[in-house]
Design an enzyme around this catalytic site. Structure first.
Site, short mmCIF file in Angstrom:
data_model
loop_
_atom_site.label_atom_id
_atom_site.label_comp_id
_atom_site.label_asym_id
_atom_site.label_seq_id
_atom_site.Cartn_x
_atom_site.Cartn_y
_atom_site.Cartn_z
N ASN A 135 -25.38 10.12 6.00
CA ASN A 135 -24.27 10.69 5.24
C ASN A 135 -24.77 11.93 4.48
OD1 ASN A 135 -22.60 11.21 2.95
ND2 ASN A 135 -21.55 9.28 3.32
N HIS A 151 -24.04 14.31 -0.05
CA HIS A 151 -24.80 14.65 -1.25
C HIS A 151 -25.43 16.04 -1.17
CE1 HIS A 151 -24.09 10.56 -2.39
NE2 HIS A 151 -24.45 10.21 -1.16
N HIS A 197 -17.63 12.63 4.25
CA HIS A 197 -16.38 12.16 3.64
C HIS A 197 -15.60 13.36 3.12
CE1 HIS A 197 -14.53 9.14 0.48
NE2 HIS A 197 -13.60 9.85 1.11
N ARG A 243 -12.96 14.32 0.99
CA ARG A 243 -12.15 13.71 -0.07
C ARG A 243 -10.97 14.60 -0.40
NH1 ARG A 243 -15.28 9.60 -3.16
NH2 ARG A 243 -13.39 9.54 -4.40
N ARG A 260 -14.45 17.37 -3.60
CA ARG A 260 -15.53 17.53 -4.58
C ARG A 260 -16.88 17.83 -3.95
NH1 ARG A 260 -16.25 11.42 -6.76
NH2 ARG A 260 -14.03 11.67 -7.16
N GLU A 308 -15.33 10.17 7.29
CA GLU A 308 -14.76 9.21 6.33
C GLU A 308 -13.56 9.85 5.66
OE1 GLU A 308 -17.21 7.79 3.17
OE2 GLU A 308 -18.77 7.21 4.56
N THR A 334 -17.33 5.83 -3.49
CA THR A 334 -16.33 4.85 -3.06
C THR A 334 -16.59 3.50 -3.72
OG1 THR A 334 -16.48 5.97 -0.94
CG2 THR A 334 -15.18 3.96 -1.00
N GLU A 355 -16.75 -1.53 8.63
CA GLU A 355 -18.01 -1.17 7.99
C GLU A 355 -18.07 -2.05 6.75
OE1 GLU A 355 -19.33 2.88 7.66
OE2 GLU A 355 -20.26 2.48 5.71
N HIS A 385 -23.49 1.59 2.17
CA HIS A 385 -23.26 1.85 0.75
C HIS A 385 -24.38 1.24 -0.11
CE1 HIS A 385 -21.24 3.01 -2.89
NE2 HIS A 385 -20.36 3.65 -2.15
N1 PXP Z 1 -20.34 4.18 3.91
C1 PXP Z 1 -19.23 4.53 3.22
C2 PXP Z 1 -17.92 4.06 3.75
C3 PXP Z 1 -19.31 5.32 2.06
O1 PXP Z 1 -18.19 5.63 1.38
C4 PXP Z 1 -20.57 5.76 1.63
C5 PXP Z 1 -20.68 6.64 0.42
O2 PXP Z 1 -20.11 7.88 0.68
C6 PXP Z 1 -21.70 5.39 2.39
C7 PXP Z 1 -21.56 4.59 3.52
C8 PXP Z 1 -23.08 5.85 2.02
O3 PXP Z 1 -23.41 5.32 0.77
P1 PXP Z 1 -24.75 5.78 0.06
O4 PXP Z 1 -24.61 7.23 -0.26
O5 PXP Z 1 -24.80 4.91 -1.16
O6 PXP Z 1 -25.87 5.52 1.01
#
Ligand code: PXP
Length: 245
Positions: free
Chosen positions: A7, A10, A50, A52, A56, A77, A108, A158, A197
């Protein structure tokens, strides 16, 4: 063996901190698309982003460029709002993960309510299937939610690993058991199972024991580690951890 989706939200968060007001500034960095390409090179089987409603972190431009540049697969996402859904239908990602979205949350929080949102989710899933996307529902490992997800015709769930990740000791062991039961139930209903997550280099290993687990989506921990060891190494380390269980 489960695979790793990275992901890259960040990376975009860091860019937006400085360049939110001047997105066209050629100095705008870091670039989530460049990060995605490094993650792929280091062994990620997919890139998760994602989009959003409040934009952001990831911007529309990022999604269109990711679609064009990455060579693995895009897991987009999204929350189920009409505007964002339309973008997903236009982009046609390989995978779409539907998530709950709340403007005030930092990330999330909690899974989708597949019971209360049955009708909205069903329609979104059908429309996404029509453009060839596979659909995953981000849910807590609750029996009622998994049953509802099964009846919605989604391809994957998921499983939300956030509460597992944020508990320690005996409490974490009991959360893990709950995730295992949830994954087994999902499989018995014909759903495929991903998880994500809050996973990091310390807590991911036990998650590999979830039955039928296909993919882990991990962001924060990999991007954080990349600050000290570099993104390529951070991804390689997680790929290795998953491979060696
Ligand atoms: N899966 C989903 C559905 C999420 O919303 C997120 C956070 O954006 C992640 C995985 C990844 O989470 P993390 O950044 O805590 O690894």
């Amino acid at each position: 063996m489960p695979s790793l989706g990275v992901n890259i939200d960040h990376v975009a968060t860091l860019r937006q901190v400085r360049y939110r007001e001047t997105p066209d500034n050629p100095n705008a960095e870091p670039d989530p698309v460049a990060a995605a390409l490094v993650a792929e090179m280091a062994g990620a089987v997919g890139i998760t982003a994602h989009l959003r409603e409040d934009r952001r972190h990831i911007q529309d431009r990022d999604i269109f460029l990711l679609r064009e540049k990455i060579s693995t697969k895009l897991n987009l996402e999204i929350g189920v709002s009409e505007d964002i859904l339309r973008i997903a239908l236009q982009i046609r990602p390989e995978d779409v993960c539907l998530v709950p979205e709340n403007r005030r949350e930092v990330t999330t929080e909690g899974g989708l309510d597949c019971v209360a949102q049955h009708k909205t989710l069903r329609s979104a899933i059908c429309r996404l299937h029509d453009v060839g996307a596979r659909v995953s529902l981000f849910i807590d490992a609750e029996e009622g939610q998994i049953q509802a997800a099964g009846s919605l015709g989604a391809d994957f769930i998921e499983i939300h690993t956030g509460s597992y990740a944020n508990k320690f000791g005996a409490e974490r062991a009991s959360e893990l058991e709950k995730l295992r039961r949830g994954a087994a139930l999902a499989l018995s209903l014909g759903l495929r199972v991903n998880a994500g997550h809050g996973l990091n280099y310390e807590n991911t290993k036990p998650i590999l024991s979830l039955p039928g687990l296909e993919e882990l989506n991990i962001g924060h921990s990999i991007i954080s580690r990349s600050l000290t060891v570099g993104l390529e190494n951070a991804v390689r380390e997680m790929v290795h951890l998953i491979a060696t269980g």
